[in-house]
Design an enzyme around this catalytic site. Structure first.
Site, mmCIF file in Angstrom:
data_model
loop_
_atom_site.group_PDB
_atom_site.id
_atom_site.type_symbol
_atom_site.label_atom_id
_atom_site.label_comp_id
_atom_site.label_asym_id
_atom_site.label_seq_id
_atom_site.Cartn_x
_atom_site.Cartn_y
_atom_site.Cartn_z
ATOM 1 C CE LYS A 41 -6.113 -0.203 3.179
ATOM 2 N NZ LYS A 41 -6.268 0.417 4.237
ATOM 3 C CG ASP A 98 2.709 1.532 -3.698
ATOM 4 O OD1 ASP A 98 2.866 0.430 -4.088
ATOM 5 O OD2 ASP A 98 2.567 2.092 -2.579
ATOM 6 C CG ASP A 101 11.394 -1.775 0.384
ATOM 7 O OD1 ASP A 101 12.546 -2.027 0.505
ATOM 8 O OD2 ASP A 101 10.634 -1.051 1.040
HETATM 9 C C1 PRP Z 1 3.928 -1.850 -0.331
HETATM 10 C C2 PRP Z 1 3.908 -1.495 -1.741
HETATM 11 C C3 PRP Z 1 4.044 -2.944 -2.198
HETATM 12 C C4 PRP Z 1 5.142 -3.405 -1.175
HETATM 13 C C5 PRP Z 1 6.522 -3.402 -1.614
HETATM 14 O O1 PRP Z 1 2.880 -2.408 0.253
HETATM 15 O O2 PRP Z 1 2.595 -1.100 -2.039
HETATM 16 O O3 PRP Z 1 3.050 -3.804 -2.733
HETATM 17 O O4 PRP Z 1 4.885 -3.043 0.052
HETATM 18 O O5 PRP Z 1 7.531 -3.909 -0.721
HETATM 19 P P1 PRP Z 1 8.403 -5.197 -1.030
HETATM 20 O O6 PRP Z 1 9.128 -5.022 -2.378
HETATM 21 O O7 PRP Z 1 9.372 -5.279 -0.105
HETATM 22 O O8 PRP Z 1 7.457 -6.680 -1.138
HETATM 23 P P2 PRP Z 1 2.364 -2.473 1.594
HETATM 24 O O9 PRP Z 1 2.333 -3.802 2.357
HETATM 25 O O10 PRP Z 1 3.150 -1.141 2.655
HETATM 26 O O11 PRP Z 1 0.734 -2.166 1.509
HETATM 27 P P3 PRP Z 1 -0.183 -1.003 1.059
HETATM 28 O O12 PRP Z 1 -0.099 -0.957 -0.393
HETATM 29 O O13 PRP Z 1 -1.637 -1.737 1.447
HETATM 30 O O14 PRP Z 1 0.317 0.008 1.859
#
Ligand code: PRP
Length: 175
Positions: A41, A98, A101
């Site tokens: 999201k 967004d 990480d």
């Molecule tokens: C977050 C963000 C990325 C991902 C990055 O999503 O939006 O998609 O984590 O992390 P990474 O590089 O360690 O894989 P999240 O799973 O928090 O879901 P959301 O966007 O629905 O909040």
């Protein structure tokens, strides 16, 4: 409840989003239209602002994955929850995140989207936590590099809280 302290102000975000839009518009000029794929999201606000500032023809798709759940630690596992709906074969794809990480989500998504045989795939993220990288993934457009801290706002949440804050703030997960 107190508002999270500001890490990146609304004004700084808007200025940087305008710069990214200009860069993307210039890079894709004369390439026909592009398809922006927002990763749900968290990307929804960044995608809305960036897409409206582009000066090139564009369409919008969404893809959904699940990774962290609502906890503050990454399980490392990424799962496809919803694939793109439209046909992206032979189209220029720009993935909109967004935050990157560990890089696991973006790396996984590139693999999924490559199977749709697009003309090209590039990646764009508002925030990049370089220190947290575990997977080597190419990021073509980065809004801001940040440290290894928990951030919320402008689409990002902590346990679904604070997604609609207009700025990027920091939180301590034990709050
Ligand atoms: C977050 C963000 C990325 C991902 C990055 O999503 O939006 O998609 O984590 O992390 P990474 O590089 O360690 O894989 P999240 O799973 O928090 O879901 P959301 O966007 O629905 O909040």
């Amino acid at each position: 409840m107190d508002k999270p302290p500001v890490l990146i102000s609304e004004q700084a975000i808007q200025k940087r989003v305008a710069e990214l839009a200009e860069q993307v518009s210039s890079d894709y000029a004369n390439k026909g239209d592009i398809v922006l794929i927002g990763v749900l999201k968290g990307s929804f606000i960044f995608l809305a602002d960036l897409s409206r500032k582009l000066t090139i023809p564009r369409t919008i798709e969404f893809i959904a994955v699940s990774s962290y759940g609502s906890s503050s630690t990454s399980s490392g596992a990424v799962r496809l929850v919803m694939d793109v709906r439209g046909n992206i074969e032979n189209r220029h794809v720009l993935i909109i995140e967004d935050i990157v990480d560990t890089g696991r989500t973006l790396n996984y998504l590139i693999g999924i989207l490559e199977s749709h045989r697009p003309a090209s795939i590039r990646t764009c993220t508002l925030l990049h936590k370089a220190e947290a990288a575990e997977v080597d993934v190419d990021i073509d457009y980065i809004g801001f590099g940040i440290g290894d801290e928990w951030v919320v706002g402008y689409g990002l949440d902590f346990a679904e809280r604070d997604r609609t804050l207009p700025y990027i703030g920091t939180i301590t997960p034990d709050d």
